[in-house]
Design a protein around this motif. Structure first.
Motif, PDB file in Angstrom:
ATOM      1  N   PHE A 155     -60.801  92.416  74.548  1.00 43.74           N
ATOM      2  CA  PHE A 155     -60.462  93.294  73.433  1.00 43.74           C
ATOM      3  C   PHE A 155     -59.028  93.805  73.571  1.00 43.74           C
ATOM      4  O   PHE A 155     -58.531  94.012  74.685  1.00 43.74           O
ATOM      5  CB  PHE A 155     -61.394  94.505  73.394  1.00 43.74           C
ATOM      6  CG  PHE A 155     -62.731  94.226  72.762  1.00 43.74           C
ATOM      7  CD1 PHE A 155     -63.764  93.662  73.505  1.00 43.74           C
ATOM      8  CD2 PHE A 155     -62.967  94.539  71.430  1.00 43.74           C
ATOM      9  CE1 PHE A 155     -64.998  93.407  72.931  1.00 43.74           C
ATOM     10  CE2 PHE A 155     -64.210  94.288  70.852  1.00 43.74           C
ATOM     11  CZ  PHE A 155     -65.221  93.728  71.595  1.00 43.74           C
ATOM     12  N   GLY A 156     -58.398  94.030  72.436  1.00 45.50           N
ATOM     13  CA  GLY A 156     -57.145  94.769  72.415  1.00 45.50           C
ATOM     14  C   GLY A 156     -57.420  96.255  72.537  1.00 45.50           C
ATOM     15  O   GLY A 156     -58.572  96.691  72.603  1.00 45.50           O
ATOM     16  N   GLN A 157     -56.333  97.026  72.532  1.00 50.22           N
ATOM     17  CA  GLN A 157     -56.485  98.475  72.714  1.00 50.22           C
ATOM     18  C   GLN A 157     -56.863  99.178  71.423  1.00 50.22           C
ATOM     19  O   GLN A 157     -57.207 100.353  71.419  1.00 50.22           O
ATOM     20  CB  GLN A 157     -55.188  99.076  73.293  1.00 50.22           C
ATOM     21  CG  GLN A 157     -54.105  99.379  72.259  1.00 50.22           C
ATOM     22  CD  GLN A 157     -53.359  98.146  71.777  1.00 50.22           C
ATOM     23  OE1 GLN A 157     -53.712  97.010  72.090  1.00 50.22           O
ATOM     24  NE2 GLN A 157     -52.310  98.377  70.994  1.00 50.22           N
TER      25      GLN A 157
ATOM     26  N   GLN B 220     -64.682 100.931  65.040  1.00 50.80           N
ATOM     27  CA  GLN B 220     -65.501 101.983  65.631  1.00 50.80           C
ATOM     28  C   GLN B 220     -65.162 103.290  64.958  1.00 50.80           C
ATOM     29  O   GLN B 220     -64.060 103.837  65.130  1.00 50.80           O
ATOM     30  CB  GLN B 220     -65.271 102.083  67.147  1.00 50.80           C
ATOM     31  CG  GLN B 220     -66.205 103.083  67.807  1.00 50.80           C
ATOM     32  CD  GLN B 220     -65.971 103.246  69.286  1.00 50.80           C
ATOM     33  OE1 GLN B 220     -64.928 102.866  69.816  1.00 50.80           O
ATOM     34  NE2 GLN B 220     -66.949 103.798  69.976  1.00 50.80           N
TER      35      GLN B 220
ATOM     36  N   LEU C  86     -60.662  97.278  66.249  1.00 47.08           N
ATOM     37  CA  LEU C  86     -60.520  96.521  67.492  1.00 47.08           C
ATOM     38  C   LEU C  86     -60.562  95.027  67.219  1.00 47.08           C
ATOM     39  O   LEU C  86     -61.378  94.550  66.434  1.00 47.08           O
ATOM     40  CB  LEU C  86     -61.660  96.889  68.455  1.00 47.08           C
ATOM     41  CG  LEU C  86     -61.602  98.305  69.032  1.00 47.08           C
ATOM     42  CD1 LEU C  86     -62.979  98.759  69.477  1.00 47.08           C
ATOM     43  CD2 LEU C  86     -60.628  98.366  70.199  1.00 47.08           C
TER      44      LEU C  86
ATOM     45  N   TYR D 154     -62.182  88.006  66.751  1.00 41.59           N
ATOM     46  CA  TYR D 154     -63.123  88.921  66.103  1.00 41.59           C
ATOM     47  C   TYR D 154     -62.415  90.226  65.751  1.00 41.59           C
ATOM     48  O   TYR D 154     -61.559  90.697  66.491  1.00 41.59           O
ATOM     49  CB  TYR D 154     -64.267  89.290  67.060  1.00 41.59           C
ATOM     50  CG  TYR D 154     -65.012  88.117  67.643  1.00 41.59           C
ATOM     51  CD1 TYR D 154     -64.472  87.371  68.678  1.00 41.59           C
ATOM     52  CD2 TYR D 154     -66.274  87.776  67.168  1.00 41.59           C
ATOM     53  CE1 TYR D 154     -65.168  86.306  69.222  1.00 41.59           C
ATOM     54  CE2 TYR D 154     -66.977  86.722  67.704  1.00 41.59           C
ATOM     55  CZ  TYR D 154     -66.418  85.983  68.735  1.00 41.59           C
ATOM     56  OH  TYR D 154     -67.117  84.934  69.275  1.00 41.59           O
TER      57      TYR D 154
ATOM     58  N   PHE E 248     -69.225  95.075  63.596  1.00 44.02           N
ATOM     59  CA  PHE E 248     -68.609  93.776  63.357  1.00 44.02           C
ATOM     60  C   PHE E 248     -68.039  93.693  61.949  1.00 44.02           C
ATOM     61  O   PHE E 248     -68.673  94.125  60.983  1.00 44.02           O
ATOM     62  CB  PHE E 248     -69.657  92.678  63.552  1.00 44.02           C
ATOM     63  CG  PHE E 248     -69.252  91.330  63.014  1.00 44.02           C
ATOM     64  CD1 PHE E 248     -69.828  90.818  61.861  1.00 44.02           C
ATOM     65  CD2 PHE E 248     -68.271  90.588  63.649  1.00 44.02           C
ATOM     66  CE1 PHE E 248     -69.461  89.585  61.370  1.00 44.02           C
ATOM     67  CE2 PHE E 248     -67.891  89.353  63.161  1.00 44.02           C
ATOM     68  CZ  PHE E 248     -68.479  88.851  62.012  1.00 44.02           C
TER      69      PHE E 248
ATOM     70  N   GLN F 243     -69.702 106.418  66.633  1.00 47.61           N
ATOM     71  CA  GLN F 243     -70.520 105.247  66.317  1.00 47.61           C
ATOM     72  C   GLN F 243     -70.226 104.109  67.285  1.00 47.61           C
ATOM     73  O   GLN F 243     -69.290 104.154  68.067  1.00 47.61           O
ATOM     74  CB  GLN F 243     -70.232 104.784  64.887  1.00 47.61           C
ATOM     75  CG  GLN F 243     -70.492 105.833  63.830  1.00 47.61           C
ATOM     76  CD  GLN F 243     -71.954 106.208  63.752  1.00 47.61           C
ATOM     77  OE1 GLN F 243     -72.829 105.340  63.709  1.00 47.61           O
ATOM     78  NE2 GLN F 243     -72.239 107.496  63.760  1.00 47.61           N
ATOM     79  N   GLY F 244     -71.069 103.085  67.208  1.00 50.44           N
ATOM     80  CA  GLY F 244     -70.840 101.890  68.003  1.00 50.44           C
ATOM     81  C   GLY F 244     -69.814 100.985  67.345  1.00 50.44           C
ATOM     82  O   GLY F 244     -69.192 101.341  66.350  1.00 50.44           O
ATOM     83  N   LEU F 245     -69.647  99.818  67.916  1.00 48.81           N
ATOM     84  CA  LEU F 245     -68.696  98.855  67.373  1.00 48.81           C
ATOM     85  C   LEU F 245     -69.360  98.083  66.243  1.00 48.81           C
ATOM     86  O   LEU F 245     -70.412  97.481  66.415  1.00 48.81           O
ATOM     87  CB  LEU F 245     -68.231  97.898  68.468  1.00 48.81           C
ATOM     88  CG  LEU F 245     -67.083  98.386  69.351  1.00 48.81           C
ATOM     89  CD1 LEU F 245     -67.499  99.540  70.212  1.00 48.81           C
ATOM     90  CD2 LEU F 245     -66.537  97.249  70.191  1.00 48.81           C
TER      91      LEU F 245
ATOM     92  N   TYR G 204     -63.581  94.184  64.945  1.00 49.03           N
ATOM     93  CA  TYR G 204     -64.621  95.196  64.926  1.00 49.03           C
ATOM     94  C   TYR G 204     -63.960  96.527  64.548  1.00 49.03           C
ATOM     95  O   TYR G 204     -62.742  96.683  64.657  1.00 49.03           O
ATOM     96  CB  TYR G 204     -65.266  95.363  66.313  1.00 49.03           C
ATOM     97  CG  TYR G 204     -66.237  94.282  66.695  1.00 49.03           C
ATOM     98  CD1 TYR G 204     -65.790  93.065  67.198  1.00 49.03           C
ATOM     99  CD2 TYR G 204     -67.609  94.472  66.557  1.00 49.03           C
ATOM    100  CE1 TYR G 204     -66.690  92.067  67.551  1.00 49.03           C
ATOM    101  CE2 TYR G 204     -68.515  93.479  66.902  1.00 49.03           C
ATOM    102  CZ  TYR G 204     -68.048  92.285  67.397  1.00 49.03           C
ATOM    103  OH  TYR G 204     -68.938  91.297  67.747  1.00 49.03           O
TER     104      TYR G 204
END
Lengths: 115, 113
Positions: free
Chosen positions: A106-108, A37, A91, A33, A45, A41-43, A35
């Motif tokens: 998740f990655g960094q 940010q 992300l 996936y 998609f 704000q939120g994540l 995403y």
């Protein structure tokens, strides 16, 4: 690798240039996936790959955004003709099968700044 | 149109006390809910989840409660520790987890020693 790896960790680019972001998922994870940010704000998609199925691109904000995945490994997210509103942390996450009701890693993230 | 809402952008709690983070959703098709925790400059990490067939799930200091009729879930952390200070994201998915997670905007928790 031990976890999801993203590169670069930071990218500053001039408006109008193209950028390519890379994600190395956890080995064996079939689902991947992207995403983003934005500040405060939120994540949000962007796109979802699951095995050999056609990717779910429903979150891509414009045709300037595209992503590819090679088999069940590396994915690249490409943003063409970058705009300032593209500035965000991008992300990548992977999980062992198609559902995120199991743990997704998740990655960094890649912090993209368009100036 | 936000499908997952975290109406409190921030929360401060004293060490040892209970932290309660709230989340509301609008999509009745959501059937699986997750909480992620995020430290600065790191990706989110999975914390705890709950299926819509349950109303509570507990893992150590963390408990998630789900009220389907109210379309509301909450994360309880007790006792809160300074290391819990982070941004907490509520997320939801449908079709047994086969749709992308929809995230809230997050709540920044600060646990004060």
């Amino acid at each position: 690798g031990a976890g999801v790896s993203q590169s670069p960790s930071n990218k500053v680019t001039e408006k109008g240039k193209d950028v390519e972001l890379r994600c190395d998922p956890i080995s064996g994870h079939t689902a991947l996936y992207w995403y983003r940010q934005r500040l405060g704000q939120g994540l949000e998609f962007l796109i979802y790959f699951q095995g050999n199925s056609a990717p779910d691109k429903s979150g891509l904000p414009s045709d300037r955004f595209s992503a590819e995945r090679t088999g069940e490994s590396v994915s690249t997210l490409t943003i063409q003709r970058t705009q300032q509103e593209d500035s965000a942390v991008y992300l990548c996450a992977s999980s062992s099968h198609g559902g995120m009701n199991t743990e997704a890693f998740f990655g960094q993230g890649t912090r993209l700044t368009v100036v | 149109d936000q499908q997952v809402k975290q109406n409190s952008p921030s929360l401060s709690v004293q060490e040892g006390r209970i932290s309660i983070l709230n989340c509301d959703y609008t999509n009745s098709m959501f059937d699986y809910f997750l909480w992620y925790k995020k430290y600065p400059a790191e990706g989110p990490t999975f914390l705890i989840s709950i299926s819509s067939i349950k109303d509570k799930n507990e893992d150590g200091r963390f408990t998630v409660f789900l009220n389907k009729s109210a379309k509301h879930l909450s994360l309880h952390i007790v006792p809160s520790q300074p290391g819990d200070s982070a941004v907490y994201f509520c997320a939801a998915t449908s079709q047994g987890g086969n749709t992308p997670l929809v995230f809230g905007k997050g709540t920044r928790l600060s646990v004060i020693a």
